[in-house]
Write an enzyme that holds these catalytic residues in place. Structure first.
Site, PDB file in Angstrom:
ATOM      1  N   GLY A  71       0.809  -1.209   0.000  1.00 48.74           N
ATOM      2  CA  GLY A  71       0.000   0.000   0.000  1.00 48.74           C
ATOM      3  C   GLY A  71       0.846   1.263   0.000  1.00 48.74           C
ATOM      4  CB  SER A  72       3.932   2.202   1.795  1.00 48.25           C
ATOM      5  OG  SER A  72       3.432   1.932   3.081  1.00 48.25           O
ATOM      6  CD  GLN A 179      -7.040  -0.163   7.604  1.00 52.44           C
ATOM      7  OE1 GLN A 179      -7.837  -1.083   7.812  1.00 52.44           O
ATOM      8  NE2 GLN A 179      -5.799  -0.207   8.033  1.00 52.44           N
ATOM      9  CB  SER A 199      -2.289  -2.878   1.534  1.00 45.94           C
ATOM     10  OG  SER A 199      -1.408  -3.698   2.270  1.00 45.94           O
ATOM     11  CG  HIS A 201      -0.322  -6.468   5.032  1.00 41.86           C
ATOM     12  ND1 HIS A 201      -0.447  -6.058   6.329  1.00 41.86           N
ATOM     13  CD2 HIS A 201       0.189  -5.407   4.362  1.00 41.86           C
ATOM     14  CE1 HIS A 201      -0.013  -4.808   6.446  1.00 41.86           C
ATOM     15  NE2 HIS A 201       0.385  -4.394   5.262  1.00 41.86           N
ATOM     16  CB  THR A 237      10.429 -10.302 -11.594  1.00 38.77           C
ATOM     17  OG1 THR A 237      11.441 -10.095 -12.576  1.00 38.77           O
ATOM     18  CG2 THR A 237       9.825 -11.687 -11.750  1.00 38.77           C
ATOM     19  CB  CYS A 325       2.363   5.228  13.361  1.00 38.46           C
ATOM     20  SG  CYS A 325       1.458   4.068  12.359  1.00 38.46           S
TER      21      CYS A 325
END
Ligand SMILES: *Cc1c(COP(=O)(O)O)cnc(C)c1O
Length: 401
Positions: A71-72, A179, A199, A201, A237, A325
């Site tokens: 996502g970042s 999210q 993202s 995960h 790849t 964070c």
């Protein structure tokens, strides 16, 4: 001791069906999808299938899906790729003060490169003033970047309305939808979004894989240079197994959202009600209704979120504090600061984010264990029963409005 995981906004376990789909792509189907021989061809089809599965979940064309590493990366690409591609047009970005660091820190970097960034404030419930958003648009504005749902509070932003504003002024619109995807319906067409980020995960796929929606015809300067993968949008790849798993996770999200989410919301609501009723001086953070069905963020006055988490951990409960964070620092989370949550409350903000594996027993256990923990920590707190409550002005609001 049974472990209880209520930190699904931080990451999720890979769903068993997802893992099953992934495994053959580490061994049997090991080819490089860019190779023309049989080994490559076998794998290429799987990637295109995953692209269709992602596209179906967010209602776009498979050709508009670009696979990334996380996502970042998507947020970085959306912002930096836009700024570079549209530098003739302008240099002004509008975002919010409650974005994920992947957006906020990228904006700060871009400011150093000469961009002007407007960080829209939020109200006490963490919501935006759309009139202020509209008023911030100038003829130099090249991008609006507003998250679909906030990771700390779960607040859902009115993306369709913002999309309509972006269309009216012909400004590109990026949304960090990490999210929201898989938790609430996300339709990038309906919302008039140009760029969106996924993202793996966060929705039951593996770590280290993600995707972006890039609307057809959106001019972007390439971010990863190298091979010609992803229609020259993103070199490197492919993470084949990760991508296959992401596709499967999107398919499952689509099939199960209607069934899973009401059940998860019911658990969340019961946890919320139980906490608010059994513990005094608790504050709900975020909007009471316009919130992801799985997220609950509450502050327990006078105590540190971190000490609650440590005590939780000793009982096998995994949750998160608003300052996760920035842990290591004494500053409360930027989201709590932006909402002007009293600094004492901001420090005690605790996030429960639920997922498909949570049960009624998990909620019962937390509702049993939490009140004595809070009581004990309060008795040890010098702030408890004193007038030492600090005012909001002491809360260092780092983002300017
Ligand atoms: C987790 C998260 C990200 C970052 O995603 P990664 O795949 O971990 O890099 C970005 N935005 C939001 C809102 C998130 O919750």
């Amino acid at each position: 001791m049974k472990n209880i995981y209520m930190d699904y906004n931080a990451t999720t376990p890979v769903r068993p069906e997802v893992l099953e789909e992934m495994l053959p792509f580490y061994t049997q189907h090991f080819g490089n999808p860019s190779s023309v021989h049989w080994a490559g061809r076998a794998v290429k089809g799987a990637i295109e299938k995953a692209r269709e599965q992602v596209a179906a979940l967010i209602n776009c064309s498979p050709a508009e899906v670009v696979f990334t590493s996380c996502g970042s990366e998507g947020d970085n690409f959306a912002l930096k790729g836009t700024v570079d591609a549209l530098k003739e047009k302008g240099n002004h970005i509008i975002t919010t003060s409650v974005e994920h660091p992947a957006v906020l820190e990228t904006c700060e970097y871009l400011e150093k490169q000469g961009c002007e960034v407007t960080y829209l404030p939020v109200d006490k419930e963490g919501m935006l003033d759309l009139a202020a958003l509209e008023a911030a648009i100038t003829d130099r504005t090249i991008l609006i970047s507003v998250m679909w749902a906030n990771n700390e509070t779960g607040n859902i932003f009115p993306i369709e309305e913002i999309g309509a504003i972006a269309r009216k002024y012909k400004v590109r619109f990026h949304t960090d939808s990490v999210q929201a995807i898989g938790r609430i319906p996300v339709d990038v067409q309906k919302a008039n979004v140009d760029l969106a980020v996924i993202s793996g995960h966060k929705l039951g796929a593996a770590k280290g894989v993600g995707a972006m929606y890039i609307r057809r015809g959106t001019r972007m300067t390439q971010f990863m240079h190298g091979g010609h993968q992803e229609r020259h949008r993103r070199a490197g790849t492919h993470n084949v197994a990760g991508i296959v798993g992401l596709g499967k996770a999107c398919e499952i999200a689509m099939q199960r959202m209607d069934e899973d989410m009401p059940r998860i919301q019911q658990l969340r609501d019961r946890l919320e009600k139980g906490i608010l009723e059994s513990i005094p001086e608790v504050k709900l953070n975020g909007h009471p209704q316009r919130r992801l069905p799985n997220t609950l963020n509450v502050s327990f006055a006078y105590i540190e979120g971190e000490s609650i988490l440590l005590n939780f951990d000793m009982k096998g409960i995994a949750a998160s504090s608003g300052s996760a964070c920035t842990s290591g620092s004494l500053e409360p989370s930027h989201v709590m600061c932006a909402m002007c949550v009293d600094v004492v409350l901001a420090h005690s903000s605790t996030r429960f984010s639920l997922g498909p594996d949570n049960s009624d027993e998990d909620v019962d256990f937390i509702l049993r264990e939490l009140p004595p923990i809070v009581q004990r920590l309060r008795e040890m707190s010098p702030l408890y029963n004193s007038d030492a409550r600090m005012s909001c002005s002491q809360c260092k609001v780092v983002r300017r409005a």
